[in-house]
Design a protein around this motif. Sequence first.
Motif, mmCIF file in Angstrom:
data_model
loop_
_atom_site.group_PDB
_atom_site.id
_atom_site.type_symbol
_atom_site.label_atom_id
_atom_site.label_comp_id
_atom_site.label_asym_id
_atom_site.label_seq_id
_atom_site.Cartn_x
_atom_site.Cartn_y
_atom_site.Cartn_z
ATOM 1 N N PRO A 59 1.010 -1.003 0.528
ATOM 2 C CA PRO A 59 -0.066 0.388 0.272
ATOM 3 C C PRO A 59 0.631 1.269 -0.508
ATOM 4 O O PRO A 59 1.988 1.397 0.886
ATOM 5 N N PRO A 105 -5.043 5.754 1.300
ATOM 6 C CA PRO A 105 -6.504 5.368 1.862
ATOM 7 C C PRO A 105 -6.767 7.019 1.908
ATOM 8 O O PRO A 105 -7.960 6.966 1.939
ATOM 9 N N ARG A 160 -10.718 8.113 0.831
ATOM 10 C CA ARG A 160 -11.696 8.846 1.836
ATOM 11 C C ARG A 160 -12.050 10.094 1.485
ATOM 12 O O ARG A 160 -13.380 10.341 1.162
ATOM 13 N N ASP A 220 -15.213 1.810 7.476
ATOM 14 C CA ASP A 220 -13.277 1.377 7.458
ATOM 15 C C ASP A 220 -12.917 0.707 7.056
ATOM 16 O O ASP A 220 -11.620 0.174 5.574
ATOM 17 N N SER A 221 -13.835 -0.695 6.834
ATOM 18 C CA SER A 221 -13.433 -1.501 5.898
ATOM 19 C C SER A 221 -13.669 -1.683 4.315
ATOM 20 O O SER A 221 -12.745 -2.197 3.681
ATOM 21 N N ALA A 271 -10.711 0.172 2.825
ATOM 22 C CA ALA A 271 -9.621 -0.666 3.245
ATOM 23 C C ALA A 271 -9.762 -1.503 2.109
ATOM 24 O O ALA A 271 -8.789 -1.621 1.187
ATOM 25 N N GLU A 272 -10.456 -1.847 1.692
ATOM 26 C CA GLU A 272 -11.179 -3.207 0.342
ATOM 27 C C GLU A 272 -10.691 -1.717 -0.552
ATOM 28 O O GLU A 272 -10.207 -2.541 -1.209
ATOM 29 N N THR A 330 -9.191 0.877 -0.827
ATOM 30 C CA THR A 330 -7.560 0.893 -0.794
ATOM 31 C C THR A 330 -6.541 -0.114 -1.232
ATOM 32 O O THR A 330 -5.925 -0.110 -2.307
ATOM 33 N N ALA A 331 -7.216 -1.048 -1.544
ATOM 34 C CA ALA A 331 -6.175 -2.446 -1.814
ATOM 35 C C ALA A 331 -6.139 -2.743 -3.252
ATOM 36 O O ALA A 331 -5.385 -2.955 -3.884
ATOM 37 N N GLU A 366 -20.044 -1.543 12.567
ATOM 38 C CA GLU A 366 -19.408 -0.691 11.473
ATOM 39 C C GLU A 366 -19.909 0.949 11.453
ATOM 40 O O GLU A 366 -19.731 1.432 11.688
#
Length: 180
Positions: free
Chosen positions: A4, A9, A13, A25-26, A29-30, A32-33, A159
């Motif tokens: 990363p 991120p 966002r 947030d999950s 994160a997905e 971002t990956a 979440e």
Amino acid sequence: MSTPTTDSPARIRRIYDRHAGLYADSLIAEATALLDAYLATAAQHGYGEKADEDGWLARSAAETVVQAHRQRGERSSTETYKLIGALRAAFETEGLEVVSTPVRMGIGVAPLPGGPTWGTAGGLAVALYVDSGWELMLNATRTTSHSIHAPVTEAGAAEVAQLVRGVLRGDLPDPFRRNR
């Protein structure tokens, strides 16, 4: 597997912050990956740092993840009630007061001292229907709703509760304010 980048991120966002909904947030994160994988593939093909100068890879990653979590078809009413129960428990875990609501299939949450208020609305409510994802609305008879982009799972309910607490405390942008 890609490594990363520090700005992925933040880029995701910023994309999600331009929309009225709330994003777990999950999902960030997905996305971002996925963005990092896109950028790693571009680098492997010789495109380097200029691969996403206009931001379309970031937008693509952000939208792909949201689409992957969008409700398709219907879930059973039994599963829906189970998830609503998980949300109620998650609100209690977050220290939020669950209150009655006129919102069908919803759970009301009382406002927090020092947090934003919404006129005569008694806080916020979150609803989940057999054919939808999580929906945030004012705890009032007539209201607009905003999507909460989070997995429709028990973990996703946790979440959602964290996001609602953030709105009630004023830590997150209020999706009901026009000038957010």
